[in-house]
Design a protein around this motif. Structure first.
Motif, mmCIF file in Angstrom:
data_model
loop_
_atom_site.group_PDB
_atom_site.id
_atom_site.type_symbol
_atom_site.label_atom_id
_atom_site.label_comp_id
_atom_site.label_asym_id
_atom_site.label_seq_id
_atom_site.Cartn_x
_atom_site.Cartn_y
_atom_site.Cartn_z
ATOM 1 N N ARG A 67 -17.927 -7.675 31.058
ATOM 2 C CA ARG A 67 -19.315 -8.116 31.268
ATOM 3 C C ARG A 67 -19.510 -8.846 32.593
ATOM 4 N N ARG A 71 -22.087 -7.838 35.625
ATOM 5 C CA ARG A 71 -23.020 -8.781 36.258
ATOM 6 C C ARG A 71 -22.888 -8.765 37.777
ATOM 7 N N ASP A 75 -25.929 -7.699 40.068
ATOM 8 C CA ASP A 75 -26.472 -8.671 41.031
ATOM 9 C C ASP A 75 -26.490 -8.089 42.442
#
Length: 170
Positions: A67, A71, A75
């Motif tokens: 995870r 991210r 991002d």
């Protein structure tokens, strides 16, 4: 983003300095940096590379994706990308002459998103060459390719196999 040579077999960092990052942008065909790359941008590029690497291994191993890596990629992908314009001929795409490093990294991240979520995601493979740490997308019809490139790792494996079968041959 294969910027660690011989990963797991020596790990030679190819993005050691901000200048190396600028060189990589050029070699990768991405817009050159508008301003000199900074140490912070180098850290961002390495973090994106490592996140993509973790997600690639997850895909190859059939494991649950990390995870935190997701991210990092998301991002990076959310940053604005360099503008592409239509050339004077009306049919040629003209890439941006330069862009912020974050914009160029956003292109890399978006390519990763497209790969991991697209129709070729199940074709991501790790090269089985004994001294290779590269990944590739298997676009062969049967989906049984084993090496990143036949001219490199495949030829080495074929030669080694031949030498093993024919010990007296040169």
């Amino acid at each position: 983003m294969a910027t660690v040579a011989k990963r797991g077999m020596g790990d030679r960092e190819m993005l050691a300095t901000p200048d190396d990052l600028e060189t990589w942008l050029h070699v990768a065909g991405l817009p050159p940096a508008e301003e000199p790359a900074t140490p912070s941008e180098l850290d961002s590029a390495r973090a994106l590379r490592e996140a993509i690497h973790r997600l690639t291994w997850s895909r190859v191993d059939g494991a649950r994706p990390n995870r935190a890596a997701i991210r990092v990629v998301n991002d990076a992908a959310s940053a604005g990308t360099p503008a592409i314009t239509i050339g004077a001929d009306g049919s040629t795409a003209v890439p941006a002459p330069s862009a912020p490093v974050t914009a160029s990294l956003a292109l890399v991240a978006r390519d990763a998103v497209e790969l991991f979520t697209g129709p070729l995601a199940h074709r991501i493979r790790a090269c089985i060459g004994h001294d290779c740490s590269l990944f590739f997308v298997d676009r062969s019809r049967p989906g049984s390719r084993r090496w990143c490139a036949m001219a490199a790792c495949g030829e080495k494996a074929s030669s080694a196999s031949y030498r093993q079968r024919h010990p007296g041959a040169r």
